[in-house]
Design a protein around this motif. Sequence first.
Motif, PDB file in Angstrom:
ATOM      1  N   TYR A   1      61.027  29.036   6.265  1.00  0.00           N
ATOM      2  CA  TYR A   1      60.494  28.219   7.517  1.00  0.00           C
ATOM      3  C   TYR A   1      60.888  28.550   8.876  1.00  0.00           C
ATOM      4  O   TYR A   1      60.248  28.520   9.678  1.00  0.00           O
ATOM      5  CB  TYR A   1      60.676  26.730   7.060  1.00  0.00           C
TER       6      TYR A   1
ATOM      7  N   ASP B   1      52.102  25.924   6.476  1.00  0.00           N
ATOM      8  CA  ASP B   1      51.959  24.707   6.910  1.00  0.00           C
ATOM      9  C   ASP B   1      50.793  24.459   7.896  1.00  0.00           C
ATOM     10  O   ASP B   1      50.034  23.470   7.709  1.00  0.00           O
ATOM     11  CB  ASP B   1      53.277  24.068   7.408  1.00  0.00           C
TER      12      ASP B   1
ATOM     13  N   PHE C   1      55.626  20.749  14.003  1.00  0.00           N
ATOM     14  CA  PHE C   1      56.193  20.932  12.467  1.00  0.00           C
ATOM     15  C   PHE C   1      57.653  21.473  12.756  1.00  0.00           C
ATOM     16  O   PHE C   1      58.545  21.285  11.746  1.00  0.00           O
ATOM     17  CB  PHE C   1      55.360  21.449  11.585  1.00  0.00           C
TER      18      PHE C   1
ATOM     19  N   ARG D   1      50.251  24.502  -0.301  1.00  0.00           N
ATOM     20  CA  ARG D   1      50.931  25.810   0.040  1.00  0.00           C
ATOM     21  C   ARG D   1      51.182  26.978  -0.493  1.00  0.00           C
ATOM     22  O   ARG D   1      51.360  28.070  -0.230  1.00  0.00           O
ATOM     23  CB  ARG D   1      52.423  24.768   0.401  1.00  0.00           C
TER      24      ARG D   1
END
Length: 924
Positions: free
Chosen positions: A748, A759, A793, A882
């Motif tokens: 991420y 995402d 995010f 995901r």
Amino acid sequence: KLCGYLQKLSGKGPLRGFRSRWFVFDPRRCYLYYFKGPQEALPLGHLDIASACFSYHQPEAAAAASGDEAAAFEVHSPNGAVAVLKAATRQDMTYWLQELQQKRWEYCNNLDAAKRDSRTSPTPSDFSKGLVAKDNPGSILSQNASAERARNILAVETSPTDLVGEQAASQPAPVQPSAINFSLKQWSTEIKNSMSSLRKGNNENRKSIFYTSEEWELLDPTPKDLEDSMALEEKRKHLAEGSKGLTSSAFPFDFGRIPHKTRRPLKDMIGSSKSRNSSESSPTEWYSGNGNRLVSELQLKYQSQQEELEKLKKDLLSQKELVRLLQQTVRSSQYDKYFASRLCEGVPKDKLELLHQKDDQILGLNNQLEKLNLEKDSLQQEVKNLKCKVGELNERLGMLMETIQAKDEVIMKLSRQLSECEDNTSSQSGGVNSSVATYTNKELQELDRLKDNLQGYKTQNKFLNKEILELSALRRNAEAREREWQAKYISLEAKLCQIESKYLILLQEMKTPVCSEEQSPAREVITQLLEDALKAETSEQPEQAFFKPHLVSEYDIYGFQTVPEDDDEEKLIAKSRALDLRSLSLSENRDISTGVKWENYLASTMNREMMRCVELKNLIRSGIPHEHRSKMWKWCVSLHVKKFKDSTVPGYFQTLLQNALEKQNPASKQIELDLLRTLPNNKHYSSPTSEGIQKLRNVLLAFSWRNPDIGYCQGLNRLVAIALLYLEQEDAFWCLVTIVEVFMPRDYYTKTLLGSQVDQRVFKDLMSEKLPRLHAHFEQYKVDYTLITFNWFLVVFVDSVVSDILFKIWDSFLYEGPKVIFRFALALFKYKEEEILKLQDSMSIFKYLRYFTRTILDARKLTGIAFGDLNPFPLRQIRNRRTYHLEKVRLELTELEAIREDFLRERDTCVEKRDLISDDEEDS
């Protein structure tokens, strides 16, 4: 915290009485809330302590000795209502009174402070940590030297017991006398009448009867039990007749007990209750007459049914015996017939005779076996009877021993009386001296009682004098405050008239212009209004400084700048937004304080470990109060990283930080570049000397050493900066570990930002499902809104929403996980869905998306959309999507990497393309 159990007088008429309640004091509003118990979330009501006065009555000696009304005090409201409260002990009552007086004094004096804005000066708390906690000023009291000196002289210091404070939440509520006094009077009268009827008459009517749970069963007993009980009853009657003369005079109670297996017939119970109630002189004679008539009818009906039942049982036993004999005869006849018809053909006679002999022997043995079984049953019955007789003899022996003991006591008593009489006759000469001594003892006792009463009245006098002193001082302060408010009201009304006059001139000019645009007075009016709105607060006119409303401060409670300094247009918008936020906060304060629910919940978990539950989740979704946010964030972080922390050694964070500072760290350079760019609009990170900068550096360096795969990524600095506002360095470090290694998927925050790209695709799918109209609108005008939401995010809405909403999002995020980001991202779009649908070109839509989140101010409405309108919102769906999009993004990245390698190969082989460089090479 001032909380604990008190009994509150409530109810009307015959239902009026004291009921135990859990009381919690709210310092924000100076309210004393009361609940059914510590675990309740909604209060039953509240008492306004700020405008109340207190009193209590000095009890009489008898009442004080018994404890009745010794700890009751009154809270008088301005509307004339009086709340009567009672503590468990007099010490608790004194403590409650002194604490409520002190809270009222502090709250009312704080009203005279210059800053009354709870948003800019929140209630100080011992639980707050982090950078925000250091901004909380102490209570600013307008001290009055003489009043304070008098209060200190009249103060009565008392320490609380275990029934006051947060530790009292884990204890059961104190038992108070029954509050239902209306029926107890009638019941006590009936009990007294029944007891008086029991005392009358001879000793045979005074037998005590004890009923057990088994005696009241209305099941039909077995015949065997009936026979046993009848036999035992006959023996007990004979024993009672034999011992009646021995025990009736000295021991009138019948302690004979019913055997365990027997059940008391209903007619005996009805008969005994009738005999007990026959001599009662109840005040309700009409009801008793009807009851006796009904009992007699039931008794006659039951007797007839019982006789029929006994007859049926006897017939059933005889029929069973007859059936058994018939079955035996049929078996023997069938046996003979079988042998006669089948087996006897071709068999010699001597063998047939032998078979018949064997049959006779078998029958004889069977009969003998039946006789032995009967003898065995009779012996068992005899053993039971003997055991019962032994038990009865033991009971009789116990009764005789008790009788002997009672007679011995009577003999000893008579002996003592005889010796006392002899002593009295021998000491008649000293009778005067003994009477004087007795009189002196009575006087001493009366003197002690008077001294106790005097001390109580002195304490009450000091308390009432202090109460009068405080109320007088508070009344004077309230009058002065009222005069100041009146002057402020006049000043603001004059200011409002001036502004309205300017607006009317402006509207009239806009409606019917009388001059050209250059000469129009509207331009001058607009310029003057803007100057007034943006005018800085100065102290040039100190006499008017108090009358100017302080609605917007320079920084909010989190340290964020509310109004920018450079751009006038942005300054005007920011000031308007701050005023709207202030209006929302004032309107929310009119509801029941959320802080009281939190105080009550935390008090209930004081002596037990806090655990996940629906009540806690709903409280967190409504927002954690400022003073409890440090504690709750630390608990949430510890909940998610417990497995990591258990596997580390003590001092783990300090070791990481030391290694990162001493050894070469490739991420340190980028960290230093981003420190001052983290939150430049927050005073804790605005300059190199700010306290937050050093803490931010330490946490980022320690994490880069822990996770070298990520090292440092732009965005981590903002996550840590928000965490440090409420957490210490080590807790903020574990908060970052929670977000990066527990909540978010892998990659991420890596160089490729693979998880972040996934995402965004998941969010697009959710947009098409939850907000189909808005998604179609974006698709129609080819607006890629993920360019806006990507940063939401990555840094969890930091610098995207107003600070109040940001920290409420973080509250739920740290408790529930990354699903909260999807909820609030969708809620933000749904909040402004209609406004976005009105925009009809891509440029205006994209421009609106860049700033529309800063215009959303109502946190309660946004939270309702996120956790209510968007349901259902399963986490499994997000995980599945995901996984699906992760494979697609990986394939795309593989293709891009192949294209890059082809480009490098072609550049090396082609002379014309050797001067071309890639983006990565340009950055390096």
